[in-house]
Design a protein around this motif. Structure first.
Motif, PDB file in Angstrom:
ATOM      1  N   ALA A   1      -4.634  11.596  -8.249  1.00 50.62           N
ATOM      2  CA  ALA A   1      -4.241  11.840  -6.852  1.00 50.62           C
ATOM      3  C   ALA A   1      -4.260  10.541  -6.058  1.00 50.62           C
ATOM      4  N   VAL A   2      -5.279   9.713  -6.288  1.00 52.74           N
ATOM      5  CA  VAL A   2      -5.355   8.420  -5.597  1.00 52.74           C
ATOM      6  C   VAL A   2      -4.114   7.599  -5.935  1.00 52.74           C
TER       7      VAL A   2
ATOM      8  N   GLN B   1      -1.114   8.659  -6.991  1.00 56.27           N
ATOM      9  CA  GLN B   1       0.108   9.246  -6.444  1.00 56.27           C
ATOM     10  C   GLN B   1       0.213   9.015  -4.942  1.00 56.27           C
ATOM     11  N   ARG B   2      -0.909   9.191  -4.256  1.00 55.25           N
ATOM     12  CA  ARG B   2      -0.911   9.008  -2.806  1.00 55.25           C
ATOM     13  C   ARG B   2      -0.598   7.570  -2.461  1.00 55.25           C
ATOM     14  N   ARG B   3      -1.087   6.619  -3.303  1.00 53.50           N
ATOM     15  CA  ARG B   3      -0.770   5.225  -3.022  1.00 53.50           C
ATOM     16  C   ARG B   3       0.737   5.021  -3.072  1.00 53.50           C
TER      17      ARG B   3
ATOM     18  N   ALA C   1       2.268   6.674  -0.038  1.00 50.76           N
ATOM     19  CA  ALA C   1       1.604   6.441   1.243  1.00 50.76           C
ATOM     20  C   ALA C   1       2.569   5.849   2.262  1.00 50.76           C
ATOM     21  N   GLY C   2       3.468   5.003   1.784  1.00 51.42           N
ATOM     22  CA  GLY C   2       4.439   4.395   2.676  1.00 51.42           C
ATOM     23  C   GLY C   2       5.241   5.446   3.455  1.00 51.42           C
TER      24      GLY C   2
END
Lengths: 247, 247
Positions: free
Chosen positions: A235-236, A238-240, A243-244
């Motif tokens: 999840a970390v 994918q979110r990175r 995130a943009g």
């Protein structure tokens, strides 16, 4: 009568010790032996010292890395003579035997491993990071270090004794994570640490990973917990990536 | 710390065993060794195997008869692998150790002896008649006979255990994290889980947090470890904020 306990000897120098270990194991009805980089094996001296336990030697598996030796193990413990081991829990031989049996009672067929380092140096720091916890044989503070085969004898004896007294173990929700699954978790964690540039803050990445390995090994994760942590790391990542879009 | 226990080896064939016995004894703080008719002693092999316990070998007394070896003893016991010993009481190793210590506590300086027969035949009937009672090491019924030095190791270990020695707990590098610090860690973790949208994947956030709490509580984190995890969570948050710039 057999229990899923594996004895793992790492970098053993003296073939006589390997034979003596095989005999000590068989005396206590433990027969799963794995040798990591033995200096001299098979050897006549090992066979001579096994004296009736040659079958244990013949079935012994020889591997080149510790990770191969423990890949299918559900718990990894290490024998140490050092008195000051930061980070790890250290149980004395008797309590350790009880804990090991309690573990195997609920771990299905996945073995629990007992690691023994080389005669001269014991387990290295790198090898220790593979351990969930450590075992110490109480001994004379002025002369603490037992011969390798003697240490195996005492621990196998305590395991044999502990089998006499059965404790009803707590039920598990999921089987323990294997050493291989834990290895994947650590690799994943290391990847994410690099991606969030957390490694940079310490002097060396190895040092940080060593600490994190010890921390999570100590917790003896089950498979569900291991999957939750993997899921969090994913999840970390994918979110990175996205995130943009959302920030 | 020393207890008046004497190890008596009778008709030992292999000098290596004598050396290994000396080491096993010293490891367990027992140092009174008497050799009855050793086949080969002193010997280089014994000295090599003693490995740090040469002083026990040097002080060992060599005699020609068992009676000389035990003349000043207040109790004589013998190790046996035979399962059916008529006439004698047989105690298992653990109970025997307790009885031996109980005896020495009230026997003044007169030692209690443990006799070990030859590697091949054990104690002869004549030698058994010198014993007050016998000791058996519980073992695999299909392969019961321990190597001589291993048997000495197990019995000396049980004697050491019976003395009630406590292990000094390992020193910590940092104090354990307090409950309050752990609470902050869990709150921080929960925040990050929400930010990376990991909570959504389970039925209830509480359930997931409960598991993670248990997992990290089990690991009994110290303050350094807690700070590493907090630092990692902060890094995840910062990288998320800046990911748009760098991706």
């Amino acid at each position: 009568m057999s229990v899923p306990i594996r004895i793992v000897l790492i970098d053993t120098s003296h073939p006589g010790n390997i034979g003596a270990v095989a005999r000590a194991m068989k005396n206590m009805a433990i027969e799963d032996l794995v040798l990591v980089r033995p200096k001299d094996f098979p050897s006549e001296e090992a066979t001579a010292r096994a004296s009736g336990a040659e079958d244990v030697l013949q079935r012994a598996r020889v591997v080149q890395t510790l990770d191969e030796a423990i890949a299918d193990c559900s718990l990894v413990t290490g024998a140490t003579a050092r008195t000051r081991m930061h980070y790890w829990k250290v149980f004395d031989a008797r309590e350790a035997a009880g804990r090991l049996l309690q573990h195997t009672a609920t771990a299905g067929t996945a073995p629990a491993a007992l690691l023994f380092g080389s005669e001269r140096f014991g387990l290295t720091n790198e090898e220790l990071t593979r351990c969930n916890w450590l075992i110490r044989i109480p001994a004379n503070p002025e002369y603490e270090s037992l011969n390798l085969s003697q240490a195996v004898q005492v621990l196998c004896y305590e395991l044999y004794q502990a089998r006499g007294t059965t404790i009803t173990p707590p039920e598990r929700e999921a089987p323990p994570a294997t050493a291989k699954e834990m290895q994947y978790l650590f690799e994943h964690l290391e990847e994410v640490l690099a991606q969030v540039q957390f490694l940079d803050r310490t002097q060396s990445g190895d040092h940080l990973m060593g600490r994190l390995r010890r921390l999570f090994s100590r917790a003896e994760l089950d498979r569900n917990e291991m999957n939750i942590l993997r899921g969090f790391l994913t999840a970390v990542q994918q979110r990175r990536r996205t995130a943009g879009d959302k920030a």
